[in-house]
Scaffold this active site. Structure first.
Site, PDB file in Angstrom:
ATOM      1  N   GLY A  57      55.680 136.579  42.834  1.00 12.22           N
ATOM      2  CA  GLY A  57      56.614 137.014  41.806  1.00 12.22           C
ATOM      3  C   GLY A  57      57.847 137.789  42.254  1.00 12.22           C
ATOM      4  CG  ASP A  72      60.286 131.307  48.684  1.00 11.32           C
ATOM      5  OD1 ASP A  72      60.658 130.758  49.741  1.00 11.32           O
ATOM      6  OD2 ASP A  72      59.658 132.379  48.658  1.00 11.32           O
ATOM      7  CE  LYS A  96      59.435 128.549  51.695  1.00  9.72           C
ATOM      8  NZ  LYS A  96      58.727 129.835  51.777  1.00  9.72           N
ATOM      9  CG  ASP A 101      53.028 129.557  42.397  1.00  5.35           C
ATOM     10  OD1 ASP A 101      53.957 129.851  43.185  1.00  5.35           O
ATOM     11  OD2 ASP A 101      51.908 129.173  42.793  1.00  5.35           O
TER      12      ASP A 101
HETATM   13  C1  LIG Z   1      56.220 131.299  49.590  1.00  7.81           C
HETATM   14  S1  LIG Z   1      55.375 131.277  48.054  1.00  7.81           S
HETATM   15  C2  LIG Z   1      56.639 131.845  46.946  1.00  7.81           C
HETATM   16  C3  LIG Z   1      56.924 133.336  47.044  1.00  7.81           C
HETATM   17  C4  LIG Z   1      57.805 133.818  45.915  1.00  7.81           C
HETATM   18  N1  LIG Z   1      59.165 133.296  46.042  1.00  7.81           N
HETATM   19  C5  LIG Z   1      57.919 135.335  45.876  1.00  7.81           C
HETATM   20  O1  LIG Z   1      58.969 135.849  46.276  1.00  7.81           O
HETATM   21  O2  LIG Z   1      56.978 136.004  45.438  1.00  7.81           O
HETATM   22  C6  LIG Z   1      55.300 129.557  47.712  1.00  7.81           C
HETATM   23  C7  LIG Z   1      54.558 129.195  46.433  1.00  7.81           C
HETATM   24  O3  LIG Z   1      54.722 127.792  46.145  1.00  7.81           O
HETATM   25  C8  LIG Z   1      53.610 127.424  45.323  1.00  7.81           C
HETATM   26  N2  LIG Z   1      53.486 125.970  45.171  1.00  7.81           N
HETATM   27  C9  LIG Z   1      53.237 125.045  46.135  1.00  7.81           C
HETATM   28  N3  LIG Z   1      53.182 123.811  45.604  1.00  7.81           N
HETATM   29  C10 LIG Z   1      53.427 123.936  44.267  1.00  7.81           C
HETATM   30  C11 LIG Z   1      53.519 123.013  43.170  1.00  7.81           C
HETATM   31  N4  LIG Z   1      53.352 121.702  43.356  1.00  7.81           N
HETATM   32  N5  LIG Z   1      53.789 123.495  41.939  1.00  7.81           N
HETATM   33  C12 LIG Z   1      53.953 124.832  41.733  1.00  7.81           C
HETATM   34  N6  LIG Z   1      53.878 125.749  42.738  1.00  7.81           N
HETATM   35  C13 LIG Z   1      53.618 125.326  43.985  1.00  7.81           C
HETATM   36  C14 LIG Z   1      52.428 128.082  46.035  1.00  7.81           C
HETATM   37  O4  LIG Z   1      51.324 128.229  45.160  1.00  7.81           O
HETATM   38  C15 LIG Z   1      53.029 129.436  46.486  1.00  7.81           C
HETATM   39  O5  LIG Z   1      52.675 130.481  45.626  1.00  7.81           O
END
Ligand SMILES: C[S@@+](CC[C@H](N)C(=O)[O-])C[C@H]1O[C@@H](n2cnc3c(N)ncnc32)[C@H](O)[C@@H]1O
Length: 205
Positions: free
Chosen positions: A49, A113, A153, A69
């Site tokens: 978050g 991200d 990203k 997410d």
């Molecule tokens: C690096 S984290 C994001 C961190 C966030 N930007 C923060 O600052 O707190 C990447 C996220 O992408 C989500 N994710 C990956 N594939 C996804 C999908 N198909 N749909 C939704 N979320 C996804 C993962 O569950 C993970 O929580």
């Protein structure tokens, strides 16, 4: 997410953000001002978050943030920040898109991200990252305003160049960014597209 107790990890703890990734968005924001007061923001892959929380603070009470997410996210927006709507689901699920549309039919800024669960195999991680990035660009076609901005990203690899070329057809300005707060050993980079040209034929996206 690896929790190396580095400078940015400690700083996030002190600033009360749930992840150090906040400083990557902050760095891009300070240079390019993609978020403005009153903006509507869609944050794809928002958990835990930090980006949504930061975006909420920048766009302020007249703005709105929607975060989605695979994992449940439920932190409160800070006083003076925009309302944040958290959705739990897959960005590829059309039902989630309908839910998002009920908050706003279109957004001024789309942030991603999003990251696949990494395997350690560079090729596999790159491929999975590119499939997600393509999905985010497809969503931009459905949910991003004309002249809106897009930050995504990627894990670098052979398809990076062609993805950037596609962005250049759809945005007036495209930048490739490796923030200082991104770990040097990480193959992640961020692509920024500013001023979306909605007139491109959606069939070509
Ligand atoms: C690096 S984290 C994001 C961190 C966030 N930007 C923060 O600052 O707190 C990447 C996220 O992408 C989500 N994710 C990956 N594939 C996804 C999908 N198909 N749909 C939704 N979320 C996804 C993962 O569950 C993970 O929580």
């Amino acid at each position: 997410m690896r929790k190396v107790r580095d400078y940015y990890f400690q700083k996030a703890k002190k600033d009360r953000y749930p992840a150090r990734s906040i400083y990557k968005l902050e760095e891009v924001q300070k240079k390019y001002r993609l978020l403005r007061p009153g903006d509507s923001v869609l944050d794809l892959g928002c958990h835990p978050g930090s980006w949504s929380l930061y975006a909420s603070e920048v766009v302020g009470p007249k703005g709105v943030v929607v975060g989605i997410d695979l994992q449940e996210t439920a932190i409160a927006a800070r006083p003076g920040g925009a309302a944040i709507h958290w959705f739990c689901g897959d960005i590829a699920d059309p039902e989630q898109i309908s839910r998002i549309r009920r908050i706003r039919p279109a957004f001024k800024v789309l942030l991603s991200d999003i990251a696949p669960r990494t395997t350690g195999n560079r090729w596999t991680d790159h491929q999975q990252s590119m499939r997600l990035a393509e999905q985010t660009l497809h969503l931009a076609g459905q949910l991003l305003h004309e002249k809106g901005h897009y930050l995504c990203k990627l894990f670098q690899g052979e398809e990076t160049v062609s993805f950037i070329a596609t962005l250049k057809e759809q945005f007036s300005l495209v930048k490739v960014i490796k923030p200082n707060s991104s770990r040097k050993e990480s193959r992640e980079l961020f692509v920024l597209g500013m001023e979306y040209r909605k007139t491109v034929d959606p069939q070509q996206r």
